[in-house]
Structure formats: C-alpha cells, structure tokens
Write a protein that holds these residues in place. Sequence first.
Motif, PDB file in Angstrom:
ATOM      1  N   PHE A  28     -47.883  47.720  41.391  1.00  0.00           N
ATOM      2  CA  PHE A  28     -48.094  46.443  40.553  1.00  0.00           C
ATOM      3  C   PHE A  28     -49.694  46.160  40.853  1.00  0.00           C
ATOM      4  CE2 PHE A  28     -44.006  45.519  40.368  1.00  0.00           C
ATOM      5  CZ  PHE A  28     -43.760  44.321  39.563  1.00  0.00           C
ATOM      6  N   THR A  36     -48.930  47.525  32.042  1.00  0.00           N
ATOM      7  CA  THR A  36     -47.522  47.315  32.264  1.00  0.00           C
ATOM      8  C   THR A  36     -46.746  48.191  33.474  1.00  0.00           C
ATOM      9  OG1 THR A  36     -46.913  46.570  29.989  1.00  0.00           O
ATOM     10  CG2 THR A  36     -45.004  47.270  31.252  1.00  0.00           C
ATOM     11  N   VAL A  37     -45.900  47.656  34.192  1.00  0.00           N
ATOM     12  CA  VAL A  37     -45.146  48.297  35.168  1.00  0.00           C
ATOM     13  C   VAL A  37     -43.957  48.610  34.511  1.00  0.00           C
ATOM     14  CG1 VAL A  37     -44.027  48.586  37.490  1.00  0.00           C
ATOM     15  CG2 VAL A  37     -46.551  47.701  37.306  1.00  0.00           C
ATOM     16  N   LEU A  70     -37.884  42.790  42.369  1.00  0.00           N
ATOM     17  CA  LEU A  70     -39.017  42.691  41.902  1.00  0.00           C
ATOM     18  C   LEU A  70     -39.607  41.073  41.740  1.00  0.00           C
ATOM     19  CD1 LEU A  70     -38.695  45.256  39.072  1.00  0.00           C
ATOM     20  CD2 LEU A  70     -40.074  45.605  41.128  1.00  0.00           C
ATOM     21  N   ARG A  76     -43.427  39.930  41.018  1.00  0.00           N
ATOM     22  CA  ARG A  76     -43.850  39.146  39.828  1.00  0.00           C
ATOM     23  C   ARG A  76     -44.503  38.278  40.085  1.00  0.00           C
ATOM     24  NH1 ARG A  76     -38.499  40.766  37.809  1.00  0.00           N
ATOM     25  NH2 ARG A  76     -38.792  42.310  35.903  1.00  0.00           N
ATOM     26  N   VAL A 131     -43.536  43.389  33.086  1.00  0.00           N
ATOM     27  CA  VAL A 131     -42.750  44.218  33.639  1.00  0.00           C
ATOM     28  C   VAL A 131     -41.596  44.750  32.741  1.00  0.00           C
ATOM     29  CG1 VAL A 131     -41.023  44.608  35.612  1.00  0.00           C
ATOM     30  CG2 VAL A 131     -43.133  43.356  36.048  1.00  0.00           C
ATOM     31  N   GLN A 146     -37.858  47.156  32.776  1.00  0.00           N
ATOM     32  CA  GLN A 146     -36.805  47.622  33.528  1.00  0.00           C
ATOM     33  C   GLN A 146     -35.905  48.746  32.836  1.00  0.00           C
ATOM     34  OE1 GLN A 146     -36.478  43.252  35.450  1.00  0.00           O
ATOM     35  NE2 GLN A 146     -34.774  44.844  36.184  1.00  0.00           N
TER      36      GLN A 146
END
Length: 314
Positions: free
Chosen positions: A179, A188-189, A238, A242, A250, A252
Amino acid sequence: MSNAPVIAAVDGSEPSLRALEWARAAAVRHGTGLMVAHVLPDHAQLYAGRRSSLHDASQPKEFADPVKDWVRALLGGGSELPEGIRYEALEGSVPEALRVIGAEGLMLVMGSRGRGGFATLLLGSNSRAVSATAPCPVVVVPHAERTAGASEAAEESAGRVVLGLHAAETPDDVITFAFAEAAARGTTVQVVSAYAVPPVPNLIIDAPFEVIPPEGLADEGDAVPAEREMLRSQTARLAPFRARYPDVRVEQAAVPGDAAGRLVTASASAALVVVGRHHPRRRPRSLFMGSVAHAVLQHAQGPVAVVPTLKDDA
C-alpha cells in the motif's frame, strides 16, 4: 516519508545498473535518501588487508574502485536525484555485507544476477541469499532478457502494485509495504489470492483471472463459493489498510490453484509484485523462502519485492 534510505546494491553489471535506476526513482518517490553499496571484490579486499598488515605508506591508501566512478557518472546523467546520496564500499561476503547494511534501509534494491554465474541464470545466488536473509524488504530487478516480453504498462511511472495475499497468513508488514508503494506511485494495488479446487476434467488452468472491485461483492453473483469466500476474506483483511491509505484504489482477484503462476503472469504488466518472504509458521531467520516467493523471484518479468516480517527479522 522515512528517514531510512533506499539502498542500491551495485557491482558494475547491467542488472545492477537497472537496480540503481530503480532505487534512485524509489528514493525520490518516498522522499528519502539513497545509499549506493558496493561489496568490494576479493582482490580489493586482499589489497586492503595486505596494506594494513604491512603498514606500507608508499602504497595508495585505497584500492582503485571503478564502480564508484561508474556510479558517479550514472547519477550525474540529469535524472532527478534524492536529497541525500552516499556511497559505501563494503567488505566481506556479498550476502552478509548486504544483510548487515540492510538494517539501515527502507528497502534494498539489487539486480537479479551480478557479474558472476552463467548468463542464462534467472536468479543469481547472491540475490537469492540476500532476499532470504536481509532485515528489510528486498526488491529484485530482473535483467533485460527477463523483461523483453513485458508490457510497456510496467514502466517506472505506470502499472499496478500487485500483492500476493493469503488473507489468514500474510503478515501486516507485507500488506503495508504494498500500500505504501502504491501510495507513493499514485497507482492501484491489485490483490491476488489463490484458493484450492478439486481437479475436474474441464478445468481450464490457463484462463485469465477476473478482477473484482470491492463494490462488486454483492450477495448474489456467479462466482463459485470458494472464490466468493476468498474475496470476502480479502475484503475483511484489507479493511484497515484501506482506512490507512484512503487514496489507494484496490482491485481484488481470487484465482483457482497456483498463486505463484498467477503472480508471474501479472508481473508482465505490473510496476512491482509484492510477496511475503516466509510462511508464518517458519522460523523468522530461516534461510529458506516460502515456495511462492521463491517461484515468483525465479520467473517474474518485472521487479519483485520480498518483504520479511520486520518485527521478527529486525
């Protein structure tokens, strides 16, 4: 911002040139200093020991270090520089010298292989050893042949940070690193987790995985139960990150089967892949990395960060 510098391990090889450039940009992004570390070759270390033991004042005080001049020329090439840069010539074995100096660093950046070994090696012995033992995150930057097929989206200022996550076992330090890197890049992650599935005749192993944003996790949907449960576990794991990094977007993804293979695939278009070093049940100072970290280091087409559990490994 951290006071700890980004450390670049260099030896004058092409992979270490790439690592130095990566480390320079990382230090600028994180607003910290840059330490350039070179472990002197054996003949230079022997010269220093001989001069010291003989007390021969007629000999130069230091063995000529061409890598220092090489570094100076590279960093003077016009790229944006961190506020503070220093050069350290180290003695001892490469893994041990870098392990010791790594205690000072925000991260340690090195090439996937150095001057030694065979040209076809995917990962050099020193890169493997440092990744397994350093007390700070180690970023391994692959050599040019490994990145030849990678997407242009993985350029330094673009691409996602990809995080390999086991919701129940990945330490907080690994997630925090991903992060923080995404926040520094303004990107972005993408979180990738794998779930086990029983073998079935019509399972398509190489099908691309689907990325699902958090808002897409409604009660209804077409996802298989294992996938939906994995995504919900991700979401819960997460949540505090966040909250800590509200500006980081994020994505997923829950994928069947092989986590390492999916991360290697994602590396072709990622700015960085982040994995934990050890399985949590393995003793912290084990010389063996987890199987996922090892496989990703061996085959990724872009930079890989191997993050230890810092509270245990420090």
